[in-house]
Design a protein around this motif. Structure first.
Motif, PDB file in Angstrom:
ATOM      1  N   TYR A 108       0.803  -1.228   0.000  1.00  0.00           N
ATOM      2  CA  TYR A 108       0.000   0.000   0.000  1.00  0.00           C
ATOM      3  C   TYR A 108       0.831   1.271   0.000  1.00  0.00           C
ATOM      4  O   TYR A 108       0.301   2.347   0.253  1.00  0.00           O
ATOM      5  N   SER A 109       2.113   1.180  -0.253  1.00  0.00           N
ATOM      6  CA  SER A 109       2.973   2.363  -0.284  1.00  0.00           C
ATOM      7  C   SER A 109       4.163   2.109  -1.195  1.00  0.00           C
ATOM      8  O   SER A 109       4.422   0.973  -1.586  1.00  0.00           O
ATOM      9  N   THR A 110       4.868   3.180  -1.514  1.00  0.00           N
ATOM     10  CA  THR A 110       6.047   3.098  -2.366  1.00  0.00           C
ATOM     11  C   THR A 110       7.185   3.834  -1.674  1.00  0.00           C
ATOM     12  O   THR A 110       6.990   4.927  -1.132  1.00  0.00           O
ATOM     13  N   TRP A 111       8.380   3.227  -1.702  1.00  0.00           N
ATOM     14  CA  TRP A 111       9.548   3.781  -1.027  1.00  0.00           C
ATOM     15  C   TRP A 111      10.745   3.759  -1.961  1.00  0.00           C
ATOM     16  O   TRP A 111      10.800   2.959  -2.893  1.00  0.00           O
ATOM     17  N   ALA A 112      11.706   4.630  -1.688  1.00  0.00           N
ATOM     18  CA  ALA A 112      12.990   4.624  -2.385  1.00  0.00           C
ATOM     19  C   ALA A 112      14.041   4.125  -1.397  1.00  0.00           C
ATOM     20  O   ALA A 112      14.091   4.582  -0.257  1.00  0.00           O
ATOM     21  N   LEU A 113      14.858   3.190  -1.833  1.00  0.00           N
ATOM     22  CA  LEU A 113      15.984   2.724  -1.027  1.00  0.00           C
ATOM     23  C   LEU A 113      17.210   3.454  -1.559  1.00  0.00           C
ATOM     24  O   LEU A 113      17.696   3.166  -2.649  1.00  0.00           O
ATOM     25  N   ASN A 114      17.659   4.434  -0.799  1.00  0.00           N
ATOM     26  CA  ASN A 114      18.744   5.311  -1.233  1.00  0.00           C
ATOM     27  C   ASN A 114      20.077   4.860  -0.670  1.00  0.00           C
ATOM     28  O   ASN A 114      20.180   4.510   0.497  1.00  0.00           O
ATOM     29  N   TYR A 115      21.098   4.896  -1.519  1.00  0.00           N
ATOM     30  CA  TYR A 115      22.463   4.600  -1.093  1.00  0.00           C
ATOM     31  C   TYR A 115      23.066   5.891  -0.555  1.00  0.00           C
ATOM     32  O   TYR A 115      23.035   6.919  -1.228  1.00  0.00           O
ATOM     33  N   VAL A 116      23.606   5.847   0.675  1.00  0.00           N
ATOM     34  CA  VAL A 116      24.083   7.077   1.323  1.00  0.00           C
ATOM     35  C   VAL A 116      25.584   7.073   1.610  1.00  0.00           C
ATOM     36  O   VAL A 116      26.075   7.920   2.336  1.00  0.00           O
ATOM     37  N   TRP A 117      26.321   6.093   1.066  1.00  0.00           N
ATOM     38  CA  TRP A 117      27.771   6.066   1.158  1.00  0.00           C
ATOM     39  C   TRP A 117      28.299   5.904   2.571  1.00  0.00           C
ATOM     40  O   TRP A 117      29.423   6.265   2.869  1.00  0.00           O
ATOM     41  N   GLU A 118      27.512   5.384   3.490  1.00  0.00           N
ATOM     42  CA  GLU A 118      27.975   5.074   4.847  1.00  0.00           C
ATOM     43  C   GLU A 118      28.439   3.630   4.878  1.00  0.00           C
ATOM     44  O   GLU A 118      27.808   2.751   4.300  1.00  0.00           O
ATOM     45  N   TYR A 119      29.507   3.370   5.582  1.00  0.00           N
ATOM     46  CA  TYR A 119      30.090   2.035   5.588  1.00  0.00           C
ATOM     47  C   TYR A 119      29.266   1.031   6.388  1.00  0.00           C
ATOM     48  O   TYR A 119      29.070  -0.104   5.969  1.00  0.00           O
ATOM     49  N   VAL A 120      28.759   1.447   7.547  1.00  0.00           N
ATOM     50  CA  VAL A 120      28.037   0.523   8.424  1.00  0.00           C
ATOM     51  C   VAL A 120      26.578   0.379   8.000  1.00  0.00           C
ATOM     52  O   VAL A 120      26.054  -0.730   7.931  1.00  0.00           O
ATOM     53  N   LEU A 121      25.893   1.462   7.720  1.00  0.00           N
ATOM     54  CA  LEU A 121      24.496   1.425   7.275  1.00  0.00           C
ATOM     55  C   LEU A 121      24.398   2.196   5.958  1.00  0.00           C
ATOM     56  O   LEU A 121      24.130   3.390   5.943  1.00  0.00           O
ATOM     57  N   PRO A 122      24.658   1.503   4.839  1.00  0.00           N
ATOM     58  CA  PRO A 122      24.797   2.201   3.562  1.00  0.00           C
ATOM     59  C   PRO A 122      23.492   2.611   2.880  1.00  0.00           C
ATOM     60  O   PRO A 122      23.530   3.317   1.884  1.00  0.00           O
ATOM     61  N   PHE A 123      22.338   2.190   3.418  1.00  0.00           N
ATOM     62  CA  PHE A 123      21.067   2.474   2.770  1.00  0.00           C
ATOM     63  C   PHE A 123      20.090   3.103   3.754  1.00  0.00           C
ATOM     64  O   PHE A 123      20.122   2.800   4.942  1.00  0.00           O
ATOM     65  N   VAL A 124      19.198   3.956   3.244  1.00  0.00           N
ATOM     66  CA  VAL A 124      18.103   4.513   4.041  1.00  0.00           C
ATOM     67  C   VAL A 124      16.826   4.451   3.207  1.00  0.00           C
ATOM     68  O   VAL A 124      16.861   4.539   1.978  1.00  0.00           O
ATOM     69  N   TRP A 125      15.711   4.290   3.899  1.00  0.00           N
ATOM     70  CA  TRP A 125      14.404   4.283   3.252  1.00  0.00           C
ATOM     71  C   TRP A 125      13.895   5.716   3.152  1.00  0.00           C
ATOM     72  O   TRP A 125      13.989   6.476   4.108  1.00  0.00           O
ATOM     73  N   GLY A 126      13.323   6.078   2.027  1.00  0.00           N
ATOM     74  CA  GLY A 126      12.673   7.372   1.842  1.00  0.00           C
ATOM     75  C   GLY A 126      11.291   7.149   1.251  1.00  0.00           C
ATOM     76  O   GLY A 126      11.148   6.477   0.219  1.00  0.00           O
ATOM     77  N   ARG A 127      10.279   7.727   1.881  1.00  0.00           N
ATOM     78  CA  ARG A 127       8.907   7.514   1.413  1.00  0.00           C
ATOM     79  C   ARG A 127       8.638   8.296   0.126  1.00  0.00           C
ATOM     80  O   ARG A 127       8.899   9.480   0.041  1.00  0.00           O
ATOM     81  N   VAL A 128       8.101   7.598  -0.862  1.00  0.00           N
ATOM     82  CA  VAL A 128       7.690   8.221  -2.116  1.00  0.00           C
ATOM     83  C   VAL A 128       6.186   8.462  -2.084  1.00  0.00           C
ATOM     84  O   VAL A 128       5.713   9.530  -2.436  1.00  0.00           O
ATOM     85  N   SER A 129       5.418   7.462  -1.645  1.00  0.00           N
ATOM     86  CA  SER A 129       3.966   7.594  -1.548  1.00  0.00           C
ATOM     87  C   SER A 129       3.462   6.739  -0.386  1.00  0.00           C
ATOM     88  O   SER A 129       3.804   5.566  -0.291  1.00  0.00           O
ATOM     89  N   SER A 130       2.660   7.325   0.461  1.00  0.00           N
ATOM     90  CA  SER A 130       2.069   6.572   1.563  1.00  0.00           C
ATOM     91  C   SER A 130       0.680   6.055   1.208  1.00  0.00           C
ATOM     92  O   SER A 130       0.044   5.384   2.013  1.00  0.00           O
ATOM     93  N   GLU A 131       0.203   6.350  -0.005  1.00  0.00           N
ATOM     94  CA  GLU A 131      -1.144   5.953  -0.399  1.00  0.00           C
ATOM     95  C   GLU A 131      -1.193   4.880  -1.467  1.00  0.00           C
ATOM     96  O   GLU A 131      -2.165   4.144  -1.555  1.00  0.00           O
ATOM     97  N   TYR A 132      -0.155   4.803  -2.296  1.00  0.00           N
ATOM     98  CA  TYR A 132      -0.225   3.910  -3.443  1.00  0.00           C
ATOM     99  C   TYR A 132       0.946   2.948  -3.456  1.00  0.00           C
ATOM    100  O   TYR A 132       2.104   3.341  -3.387  1.00  0.00           O
ATOM    101  N   GLY A 133       0.627   1.674  -3.569  1.00  0.00           N
ATOM    102  CA  GLY A 133       1.619   0.620  -3.663  1.00  0.00           C
ATOM    103  C   GLY A 133       1.215  -0.358  -4.740  1.00  0.00           C
ATOM    104  O   GLY A 133       0.366  -0.052  -5.576  1.00  0.00           O
ATOM    105  N   SER A 134       1.794  -1.532  -4.698  1.00  0.00           N
ATOM    106  CA  SER A 134       1.505  -2.544  -5.707  1.00  0.00           C
ATOM    107  C   SER A 134       1.074  -3.834  -5.031  1.00  0.00           C
ATOM    108  O   SER A 134       1.741  -4.322  -4.132  1.00  0.00           O
TER     109      SER A 134
END
Length: 168
Positions: A108-134
């Protein structure tokens, strides 16, 4: 996986493989390479067959480089693997790349998994849509500037910053 002559079962250790009962990756809905790491999304993890659990909103990642090394996925060894759970109680249903961003659709939502160049936790979730998913696994179609997929209420076109819909 195969090296061309031998097939090898891929159940990497998610905790230190030197431990007597390491947690293993038994499966996932999606494997995808991303910035030198292998990602597993919507995972099935456990210490033995029969005791595994589906962690439907999880992204597991390997170390940079060879994901088949014995400790490449171990989250409790610095510089190796790790995981990041999306902050939603929904299953991952689709993925697609728009330029260098991994777009991940949930029920029910869509997110972007962004690469942030951190060694320990290299990815962060960013919300694209809280209403529409697949609601349809493997239904994503990637175009040049957006990813289209079928939702429960609309046809969705998403990129890393917005989600547009065409109601049925």
């Amino acid at each position: 996986y195969t090296d061309g002559s031998t097939w090898t079962l891929f159940n990497p250790a998610l905790t230190n493989p030197a431990n007597p009962n390491p947690t293993l990756l038994f499966g996932c809905l999606f494997f995808v390479p991303y910035y030198g790491r292998l990602l597993a999304l919507n995972t099935i993890e456990g210490t033995a067959i029969g005791s595994q659990a589906n962690i439907f909103n999880r992204c597991r990642f390997s170390q940079i480089g060879d994901p088949t090394q014995v400790d490449a996925w171990a989250a409790d060894i610095f510089g190796k693997g790790g995981f990041i759970d999306a902050p939603v109680n929904e299953s991952i249903t689709g993925i697609g790349f728009i330029k260098n961003t991994l777009i991940v659709t949930f029920e029910y939502s869509t997110w972007a998994l962004n690469y942030v160049w951190e060694y320990v936790l290299p990815f962060v979730w960013g919300r694209v849509s809280s209403e529409y998913g697949s609601c349809s696994p493997y239904a994503s179609i990637v175009f040049n500037d957006y990813m289209a997929t079928m939702g429960d209420r609309a046809i969705i076109a998403a990129n890393s910053t917005a989600s547009n819909v065409s109601h049925r």
